[in-house]
Design a protein around this motif. Sequence first.
Motif, PDB file in Angstrom:
ATOM      1  N   ALA A 161       3.620   2.576   2.834  1.00 26.54           N
ATOM      2  CA  ALA A 161       5.052   2.626   2.513  1.00 26.54           C
ATOM      3  C   ALA A 161       5.650   3.998   2.848  1.00 26.54           C
ATOM      4  O   ALA A 161       6.772   4.083   3.356  1.00 26.54           O
ATOM      5  CB  ALA A 161       5.266   2.297   1.040  1.00 26.54           C
ATOM      6  N   HIS A 162       4.895   5.077   2.586  1.00 25.91           N
ATOM      7  CA  HIS A 162       5.393   6.413   2.956  1.00 25.91           C
ATOM      8  C   HIS A 162       5.713   6.450   4.456  1.00 25.91           C
ATOM      9  O   HIS A 162       6.737   6.995   4.864  1.00 25.91           O
ATOM     10  CB  HIS A 162       4.356   7.494   2.623  1.00 25.91           C
ATOM     11  N   VAL A 163       4.835   5.860   5.270  1.00 23.04           N
ATOM     12  CA  VAL A 163       5.067   5.831   6.722  1.00 23.04           C
ATOM     13  C   VAL A 163       6.310   4.982   7.043  1.00 23.04           C
ATOM     14  O   VAL A 163       7.167   5.368   7.838  1.00 23.04           O
ATOM     15  CB  VAL A 163       3.834   5.262   7.465  1.00 23.04           C
TER      16      VAL A 163
ATOM     17  N   HIS B 124       0.864  -1.182   0.000  1.00 22.70           N
ATOM     18  CA  HIS B 124       0.000   0.000   0.000  1.00 22.70           C
ATOM     19  C   HIS B 124       0.901   1.233   0.000  1.00 22.70           C
ATOM     20  O   HIS B 124       1.759   1.389   0.877  1.00 22.70           O
ATOM     21  CB  HIS B 124      -0.881  -0.027   1.252  1.00 22.70           C
ATOM     22  N   HIS B 125       0.696   2.099  -0.988  1.00 23.60           N
ATOM     23  CA  HIS B 125       1.589   3.243  -1.176  1.00 23.60           C
ATOM     24  C   HIS B 125       1.706   4.139   0.064  1.00 23.60           C
ATOM     25  O   HIS B 125       2.805   4.574   0.428  1.00 23.60           O
ATOM     26  CB  HIS B 125       1.080   4.060  -2.378  1.00 23.60           C
ATOM     27  N   MET B 126       0.572   4.410   0.717  1.00 20.03           N
ATOM     28  CA  MET B 126       0.613   5.316   1.868  1.00 20.03           C
ATOM     29  C   MET B 126       1.266   4.652   3.084  1.00 20.03           C
ATOM     30  O   MET B 126       1.968   5.300   3.852  1.00 20.03           O
ATOM     31  CB  MET B 126      -0.794   5.811   2.223  1.00 20.03           C
TER      32      MET B 126
ATOM     33  N   VAL C  58       1.505  13.445   4.173  1.00 21.18           N
ATOM     34  CA  VAL C  58       1.039  14.530   3.296  1.00 21.18           C
ATOM     35  C   VAL C  58       1.623  14.365   1.892  1.00 21.18           C
ATOM     36  O   VAL C  58       2.827  14.412   1.703  1.00 21.18           O
ATOM     37  CB  VAL C  58       1.443  15.902   3.896  1.00 21.18           C
ATOM     38  N   SER C  59       0.748  14.150   0.906  1.00 21.15           N
ATOM     39  CA  SER C  59       1.239  13.950  -0.457  1.00 21.15           C
ATOM     40  C   SER C  59       0.313  14.643  -1.436  1.00 21.15           C
ATOM     41  O   SER C  59      -0.572  15.401  -1.055  1.00 21.15           O
ATOM     42  CB  SER C  59       1.309  12.449  -0.760  1.00 21.15           C
ATOM     43  N   GLY C  60       0.521  14.349  -2.725  1.00 20.40           N
ATOM     44  CA  GLY C  60      -0.311  14.950  -3.752  1.00 20.40           C
ATOM     45  C   GLY C  60      -1.730  14.404  -3.741  1.00 20.40           C
ATOM     46  O   GLY C  60      -2.659  15.025  -4.250  1.00 20.40           O
TER      47      GLY C  60
ATOM     48  N   THR D 290       9.526  12.120  -1.287  1.00 19.37           N
ATOM     49  CA  THR D 290       8.704  11.968  -2.492  1.00 19.37           C
ATOM     50  C   THR D 290       8.743  10.493  -2.918  1.00 19.37           C
ATOM     51  O   THR D 290       9.467   9.688  -2.342  1.00 19.37           O
ATOM     52  CB  THR D 290       9.197  12.898  -3.618  1.00 19.37           C
ATOM     53  N   ASP D 291       7.953  10.157  -3.930  1.00 20.96           N
ATOM     54  CA  ASP D 291       7.776   8.752  -4.279  1.00 20.96           C
ATOM     55  C   ASP D 291       9.094   8.057  -4.634  1.00 20.96           C
ATOM     56  O   ASP D 291       9.893   8.582  -5.415  1.00 20.96           O
ATOM     57  CB  ASP D 291       6.778   8.626  -5.438  1.00 20.96           C
ATOM     58  N   ASN D 292       9.285   6.892  -4.079  1.00 23.76           N
ATOM     59  CA  ASN D 292      10.511   6.125  -4.299  1.00 23.76           C
ATOM     60  C   ASN D 292      10.233   4.664  -3.990  1.00 23.76           C
ATOM     61  O   ASN D 292       9.294   4.344  -3.257  1.00 23.76           O
ATOM     62  CB  ASN D 292      11.615   6.657  -3.375  1.00 23.76           C
TER      63      ASN D 292
HETATM   64 ZN    ZN Z   1       3.441   9.224  -2.617  1.00 23.24          ZN
END
Ligand code: ZN
Length: 331
Positions: free
Chosen positions: A112-114, A108-110, A134-136, A301-303
């Motif tokens: 993963a951000h965490v 899950h992308h979000m 906080v993202s786009g 940012t996305d990676n």
């Molecule tokens: Zn993102």
Amino acid sequence: MTILAIESSCDETSAAVSVNGKIQSNVVATQLIHEQYGGVVPELASRVHQQRIVPVVERALHEANIQKNALNAVAFTRGPGLLGSLLVGTSFAKALALALAIPLIEVHHMQAHVLAHFIDEQATPRFPFLCLTVSGGHTQIVLIRDHLEMEIIGQTQDDAVGEAFDKTAKLLNLPYPGGPLIDRYAQQGNPLAFPFPEVEMPGLDFSFSGIKTAFLYFLRDRTKANPDFIAQNLPDICASIQHTLIRILLTKLRKAARQTGIREIALAGGVSANSGLRSALAEMGRQEGWKVYIPKFEYCTDNAAMIAMAAHFKYLKGEFTSQEVSPLPRW
Ligand code: ZN
Ligand code: KG4
């Protein structure tokens, strides 16, 4: 345990390799084609992902000095994101896992951000912690009890804060993505030059559509009186709008921290690259007695490194995905 991870949810094609939870490579190819359209064009994004995915994966393997047949699992972003873009990463990951006969891991992308906070072992938050994500596409306050145990306790009811940054930038005729540009101009401006109203939202939720509309009317009125208003006041305008957006975010974050009694506070997602937000959060942390965690720039940012990190924890728990899987744009 060697994992290849792929991220393709929006306009970054990225691949990373991790060995036992340590990132060995993280290749990010940002698509510049969208700049001329003032926003991400989904159809173009998926085509560019298709062109880039093989070279990006090859480079990530090469930089990590890993052969394909040494991989133990392939991870990919299943969502949320743009359907066409997600399809490229998902199909590639499925095909590679099938060919190598190794497990597939959906991420899950979000989440993963965490989990980007666990990339640097020296600076990992302790459970339970709060993360302002906080993202786009998202604005959330997440309560994290364990690596894979997360609860969203507050979120936006309309636009994401990254969207608010990008849309205000667009009204100022700045190219996409506008967030980083607002950040840059704001550094030379006065944050109190122009006051903007804040919408009161109940509980821990956010709303950013009102401020966007207020900003639109503000610009319309000011440029009617003075056609050069934007050119003459760009740093002050950017500083003021950024200041308002940051205040909305941090007021709710403080409320969440006080309500839950949690003082381990993390920041994640593309907007966490914002220098004003980073310093304002650090300052609030000093006032409130928090321990604040801010990821390195490249992991904001996305990676795919963050996808590899999430996959690492899923692998440890044996959470694998079947070949039947398809992307979830609105997960
Ligand atoms: Zn993102
Ligand atoms: O997490 P991310 O890379 O992609 C999504 O998952 O959406 O976030 C992208 C968002 C964009 O809205 C971009 O304008 C914003 O992050 N952003 C920034 C900054 N750098 C990126 N916003 C404000 N200040 C920045 N320095």
